[in-house]
Design an enzyme around this catalytic site. Structure first.
Site, PDB file in Angstrom:
ATOM      1  N   ASP A  16     -53.671  -6.246 -29.082  1.00 29.46           N
ATOM      2  CA  ASP A  16     -52.250  -6.611 -29.169  1.00 29.46           C
ATOM      3  C   ASP A  16     -51.449  -5.438 -29.729  1.00 29.46           C
ATOM      4  OD1 ASP A  16     -49.706  -8.059 -29.907  1.00 29.46           O
ATOM      5  OD2 ASP A  16     -50.911  -9.770 -29.282  1.00 29.46           O
ATOM      6  N   THR A  47     -44.234  -8.677 -29.628  1.00 26.16           N
ATOM      7  CA  THR A  47     -43.614  -9.983 -29.889  1.00 26.16           C
ATOM      8  C   THR A  47     -44.510 -10.876 -30.734  1.00 26.16           C
ATOM      9  OG1 THR A  47     -44.502 -10.861 -27.813  1.00 26.16           O
ATOM     10  CG2 THR A  47     -42.250 -10.007 -27.765  1.00 26.16           C
ATOM     11  N   THR A  61     -45.998  -3.824 -18.247  1.00 28.06           N
ATOM     12  CA  THR A  61     -47.047  -4.637 -18.894  1.00 28.06           C
ATOM     13  C   THR A  61     -47.698  -5.540 -17.853  1.00 28.06           C
ATOM     14  OG1 THR A  61     -45.985  -4.599 -21.056  1.00 28.06           O
ATOM     15  CG2 THR A  61     -47.424  -6.474 -20.602  1.00 28.06           C
ATOM     16  N   TYR A  74     -39.662 -10.110 -15.536  1.00 26.60           N
ATOM     17  CA  TYR A  74     -40.717 -11.066 -15.905  1.00 26.60           C
ATOM     18  C   TYR A  74     -41.185 -11.850 -14.672  1.00 26.60           C
ATOM     19  CZ  TYR A  74     -42.974 -14.847 -18.610  1.00 26.60           C
ATOM     20  OH  TYR A  74     -43.864 -15.766 -19.141  1.00 26.60           O
ATOM     21  N   LYS A  87     -44.675 -11.002 -13.063  1.00 28.80           N
ATOM     22  CA  LYS A  87     -45.783 -11.963 -13.042  1.00 28.80           C
ATOM     23  C   LYS A  87     -46.235 -12.240 -11.608  1.00 28.80           C
ATOM     24  CE  LYS A  87     -46.370 -13.194 -17.479  1.00 28.80           C
ATOM     25  NZ  LYS A  87     -47.663 -13.222 -18.191  1.00 28.80           N
TER      26      LYS A  87
HETATM   27  N1  LIG Z   1     -45.459 -20.097 -24.134  1.00 25.38           N
HETATM   28  C1  LIG Z   1     -45.025 -20.436 -22.949  1.00 25.38           C
HETATM   29  O1  LIG Z   1     -44.259 -21.381 -22.815  1.00 25.38           O
HETATM   30  C2  LIG Z   1     -45.489 -19.689 -21.722  1.00 25.38           C
HETATM   31  C3  LIG Z   1     -45.073 -20.155 -20.472  1.00 25.38           C
HETATM   32  C4  LIG Z   1     -45.474 -19.475 -19.340  1.00 25.38           C
HETATM   33  C5  LIG Z   1     -46.290 -18.370 -19.449  1.00 25.38           C
HETATM   34  N2  LIG Z   1     -46.678 -17.943 -20.677  1.00 25.38           N
HETATM   35  C6  LIG Z   1     -47.505 -16.732 -20.742  1.00 25.38           C
HETATM   36  O2  LIG Z   1     -48.516 -16.875 -21.712  1.00 25.38           O
HETATM   37  C7  LIG Z   1     -48.696 -15.629 -22.393  1.00 25.38           C
HETATM   38  C8  LIG Z   1     -48.583 -15.833 -23.889  1.00 25.38           C
HETATM   39  O3  LIG Z   1     -47.285 -16.288 -24.187  1.00 25.38           O
HETATM   40  P1  LIG Z   1     -46.818 -16.618 -25.668  1.00 25.38           P
HETATM   41  O4  LIG Z   1     -45.895 -17.745 -25.580  1.00 25.38           O
HETATM   42  O5  LIG Z   1     -47.984 -16.709 -26.563  1.00 25.38           O
HETATM   43  O6  LIG Z   1     -45.961 -15.310 -25.994  1.00 25.38           O
HETATM   44  P2  LIG Z   1     -46.027 -14.340 -27.270  1.00 25.38           P
HETATM   45  O7  LIG Z   1     -44.911 -13.375 -27.129  1.00 25.38           O
HETATM   46  O8  LIG Z   1     -46.122 -15.139 -28.521  1.00 25.38           O
HETATM   47  O9  LIG Z   1     -47.427 -13.618 -27.053  1.00 25.38           O
HETATM   48  C9  LIG Z   1     -47.587 -12.474 -26.257  1.00 25.38           C
HETATM   49  C10 LIG Z   1     -48.446 -11.506 -27.038  1.00 25.38           C
HETATM   50  O10 LIG Z   1     -48.664 -10.346 -26.224  1.00 25.38           O
HETATM   51  C11 LIG Z   1     -48.393  -9.177 -26.964  1.00 25.38           C
HETATM   52  N3  LIG Z   1     -47.953  -8.151 -26.008  1.00 25.38           N
HETATM   53  C12 LIG Z   1     -46.852  -8.189 -25.214  1.00 25.38           C
HETATM   54  N4  LIG Z   1     -46.814  -7.079 -24.445  1.00 25.38           N
HETATM   55  C13 LIG Z   1     -47.918  -6.349 -24.772  1.00 25.38           C
HETATM   56  C14 LIG Z   1     -48.438  -5.120 -24.327  1.00 25.38           C
HETATM   57  N5  LIG Z   1     -47.825  -4.380 -23.379  1.00 25.38           N
HETATM   58  N6  LIG Z   1     -49.607  -4.672 -24.856  1.00 25.38           N
HETATM   59  C15 LIG Z   1     -50.255  -5.397 -25.826  1.00 25.38           C
HETATM   60  N7  LIG Z   1     -49.790  -6.566 -26.298  1.00 25.38           N
HETATM   61  C16 LIG Z   1     -48.627  -7.038 -25.765  1.00 25.38           C
HETATM   62  C17 LIG Z   1     -47.323  -9.568 -27.964  1.00 25.38           C
HETATM   63  O11 LIG Z   1     -47.271  -8.732 -29.090  1.00 25.38           O
HETATM   64  C18 LIG Z   1     -47.760 -10.995 -28.310  1.00 25.38           C
HETATM   65  O12 LIG Z   1     -48.658 -11.004 -29.383  1.00 25.38           O
HETATM   66  C19 LIG Z   1     -47.688 -14.642 -21.822  1.00 25.38           C
HETATM   67  O13 LIG Z   1     -48.320 -13.849 -20.854  1.00 25.38           O
HETATM   68  C20 LIG Z   1     -46.661 -15.542 -21.172  1.00 25.38           C
HETATM   69  O14 LIG Z   1     -46.057 -14.915 -20.068  1.00 25.38           O
HETATM   70  C21 LIG Z   1     -46.287 -18.570 -21.823  1.00 25.38           C
END
Ligand SMILES: NC(=O)c1ccc[n+]([C@@H]2O[C@H](COP(=O)([O-])OP(=O)(O)OC[C@H]3O[C@@H](n4cnc5c(N)ncnc54)[C@H](O)[C@@H]3O)[C@@H](O)[C@H]2O)c1
Length: 346
Positions: free
Chosen positions: A41, A45, A102, A155, A159
């Protein structure tokens, strides 16, 4: 391929984005069943607080690195989960080029590691691949309605491109790839200022601030509690044979944002009023997953009702924010990463 030297008890699992909201719960669940977890990580975020309790766990390893620059690791992997990506609009729009890279370059790096080790790979995709959907509920064979040049495209299209890359790797027989299309998920460890609807409303109610609703509030969303999502992600990673198709993971219960606001106020009573603001560009009007595939392939469906999940989440925010609730939020809503420079990658 690196030689596996483990005892055979449990798998070695890489979780990219493991310090994030969903990723940290996934790390907990994998460790609890006896796997070794390598969390990668950059904290763009996520937060160290999410994984602090795991730091002294003998099965946990932390690598602080951006996945756009992560292309080698010194131990063999059995499974790779790619959750690394900013997930809320203010966060992924703060540095849109980095978000896109990313999704594409970062996912490519992780796929290459999975290919090296013959590891299974799970991509955390999103309901945003359906854009502002013209079909309702959204089934996986619906191809979506996405604006490829709008402010959400970094995004949504990122994706979608990541999914294309994943399925190319699968078709070419280069990696055992699984794709989860995740719908809105909520629960403890969401950042209080991440700009997501549930954290926004709960934190505003707890701190007595006006509840912000964008548009009329009649747009709908479906909300999945995080423990249900983690169970679904692990089921998809472990299922044999690989379904070979994307699978929606979400809770099919559908609520208007006004209904959600009423539930929040019932849980965290506030005298504050609702402040209506203009709807952001390309904001979807309706969202509800069709989860027939998840039921058929994984025997999975969510169990936690919204009222119960909201209560757990409110309790967590109250405990975490404590007396800070009245103060300006501690973290910036968006940590401004320096603009990602294409071509600078090693
Ligand atoms: N939570 C939701 O409602 C939701 C919905 C649809 C998809 N998702 C997907 O699930 C995943 C997790 O989402 P989340 O809600 O936990 O978000 P979040 O932002 O809490 O977690 C994402 C994590 O990835 C890390 N990160 C981001 N870009 C990075 C990079 N280039 N290199 C290394 N680390 C990186 C951030 O520091 C963070 O810890 C994401 O891929 C998101 O697109 C989440």
């Amino acid at each position: 391929m690196l030689q596996r030297t483990g005892t055979g008890k449990g798998k070695t699992v890489l979780v990219a984005g493991g310090a994030g909201f969903v990723g940290s719960h996934l790390c907990d669940a994998l460790l609890a069943r006896g796997d070794r977890v390598i969390c990668v990580d950059s904290y763009i975020t996520g937060s160290k607080d999410n994984i602090r309790p795991l730091m002294n766990h003998p099965g946990f390893r932390l690598i602080e690195k951006d996945i756009c620059e992560f292309n080698s690791i010194d131990e063999p992997l059995d499974q790779v989960y790619n959750l690394a990506c900013a997930a809320s609009p203010p966060q992924y729009q703060a540095d849109p080029v980095h978000t896109m890279m990313t999704c594409v370059a970062g996912t490519g790096n992780l796929l290459a590691l999975a290919e090296r080790d013959g590891a299974s790979f799970l991509q955390a995709s999103t309901s945003e691949v359906y854009g502002d959907p013209a079909e309702h509920p959204q089934r996986e064979d619906y191809r979506g309605n996405v604006n490829c040049i709008g402010p959400r495209a970094c995004y949504d299209e990122g994706k979608r491109a990541a999914e294309a890359l994943c399925f190319d790797m699968l078709r070419a027989g280069r990696a055992d790839v699984r794709v989860a299309r995740i719908f809105n998920t909520y629960g403890p460890r969401m950042q209080p200022d991440d700009g997501r609807i549930i954290s926004n409303l709960l934190v505003q109610a707890i701190s007595g601030k006006p509840l912000t609703i964008y548009g009329t509030g009649e747009q709908t969303r479906s909300f999945c509690y995080v423990s249900d999502l983690v169970t679904g992600l692990m089921a998809l990673m472990d299922v044999d044979p690989n379904p070979g198709v994307p699978i929606n993971l979400g809770n099919p219960g559908e609520f208007t944002i006004n209904e959600l606001a009423d539930m929040v106020v019932a849980i965290a009573p506030t005298m504050a009023e609702v402040a209506y603001k203009p709807l952001p560009a390309d904001d979807p009007q309706r969202r509800r997953p069709d989860i027939l595939r998840a039921k058929e392939f994984l025997g999975w469906e969510p169990k936690v009702p919204l009222s119960e999940g909201l209560r757990h989440t409110a309790d967590w925010f109250i405990a975490t924010l404590g007396s800070d609730a009245e103060k300006p939020l501690r973290r910036q809503a968006v940590r401004q990463a320096s603009a990602y420079e294409i071509g600078v990658r090693a």
